[in-house]
Design a protein around this motif. Sequence first.
Motif, PDB file in Angstrom:
ATOM      1  N   PHE A   2     -85.930  38.432 -22.148  1.00 48.71           N
ATOM      2  CA  PHE A   2     -84.478  38.626 -22.082  1.00 48.71           C
ATOM      3  C   PHE A   2     -84.052  39.826 -22.932  1.00 48.71           C
ATOM      4  N   MET A   3     -84.654  39.963 -24.107  1.00 47.04           N
ATOM      5  CA  MET A   3     -84.314  41.083 -25.001  1.00 47.04           C
ATOM      6  C   MET A   3     -84.701  42.434 -24.379  1.00 47.04           C
ATOM      7  N   ILE A   4     -85.821  42.449 -23.669  1.00 42.27           N
ATOM      8  CA  ILE A   4     -86.250  43.689 -23.002  1.00 42.27           C
ATOM      9  C   ILE A   4     -85.252  44.057 -21.904  1.00 42.27           C
ATOM     10  N   LYS A   5     -84.865  43.052 -21.105  1.00 47.00           N
ATOM     11  CA  LYS A   5     -83.999  43.317 -19.952  1.00 47.00           C
ATOM     12  C   LYS A   5     -82.545  43.567 -20.338  1.00 47.00           C
ATOM     13  N   HIS A   6     -82.066  42.923 -21.388  1.00 49.02           N
ATOM     14  CA  HIS A   6     -80.627  42.976 -21.707  1.00 49.02           C
ATOM     15  C   HIS A   6     -80.315  43.595 -23.070  1.00 49.02           C
ATOM     16  N   GLY A   7     -81.329  44.035 -23.791  1.00 48.28           N
ATOM     17  CA  GLY A   7     -81.134  44.601 -25.121  1.00 48.28           C
ATOM     18  C   GLY A   7     -80.907  46.100 -25.084  1.00 48.28           C
ATOM     19  N   PRO A   8     -81.082  46.805 -26.189  1.00 42.37           N
ATOM     20  CA  PRO A   8     -81.579  46.197 -27.428  1.00 42.37           C
ATOM     21  C   PRO A   8     -80.497  45.408 -28.169  1.00 42.37           C
TER      22      PRO A   8
END
Length: 224
Positions: free
Chosen positions: A90-96
């Motif tokens: 999730f952090m990769i797709k919606h981050g940083p």
Amino acid sequence: MENHFQKKPRILCLHGFRTSAKIMEQQVGKWPESVLGKLDLVFLDAPFPAEGKSNVEGIFDPPYFEWFQSNQDFSEYRNFEECLAYLEDFMIKHGPFDGLLSFSQGAILSAALPGIQLDGAALMKVPKIKFVIIIAGAKFGGNKFGLPKLAANAFSSPIQTPSLHFIGEMDFMKEEGTALLASFVDPVVMQHPKGHTVPRLDEKAVETLLDFIEKIQKMPSQKA
């Protein structure tokens, strides 16, 4: 430079045991706009449907989720590795993301994440967690909760990550939350009179939180 200072910290919010992103959004939504307006909050449902009754049934609508599961005495865990993989994805797709704001089971998890990341056990594909805001948290490997394998070294050295801890006077987790403070370097502590809840903020709490946010904003910006 001016723009960098004014950038809202992007924060991933991890809800409590057998609740949901929507529920935590409602809980935090009671905070004043003077605080909420300075933060870019993203609320995430935990990966696993609740395996039993939720304490918020009748107060908040289902569905309810949990971050990981354990046996009765919290000595053995299931799905912890899957939980960390889910978070990282999730952090990769919606981050940083700059930091974490978390409650209860989410707070137990996020208190360990900076150490897990430093140890190289997980979250290696995302930027370093810059701060944690922990509401009603506890420590893996403390008096109550055993240590999941991937968190074996999470607290092996003092955690340098800036941290803000809410501790409720009537919270059944108060002792655990207080013991957790010793694992962090210079933790900022906010006591409140309530129990196991995301508390409303009085004037002093607003001031403390805004000071903490200001310090965060002065930290170097994350790179994607």
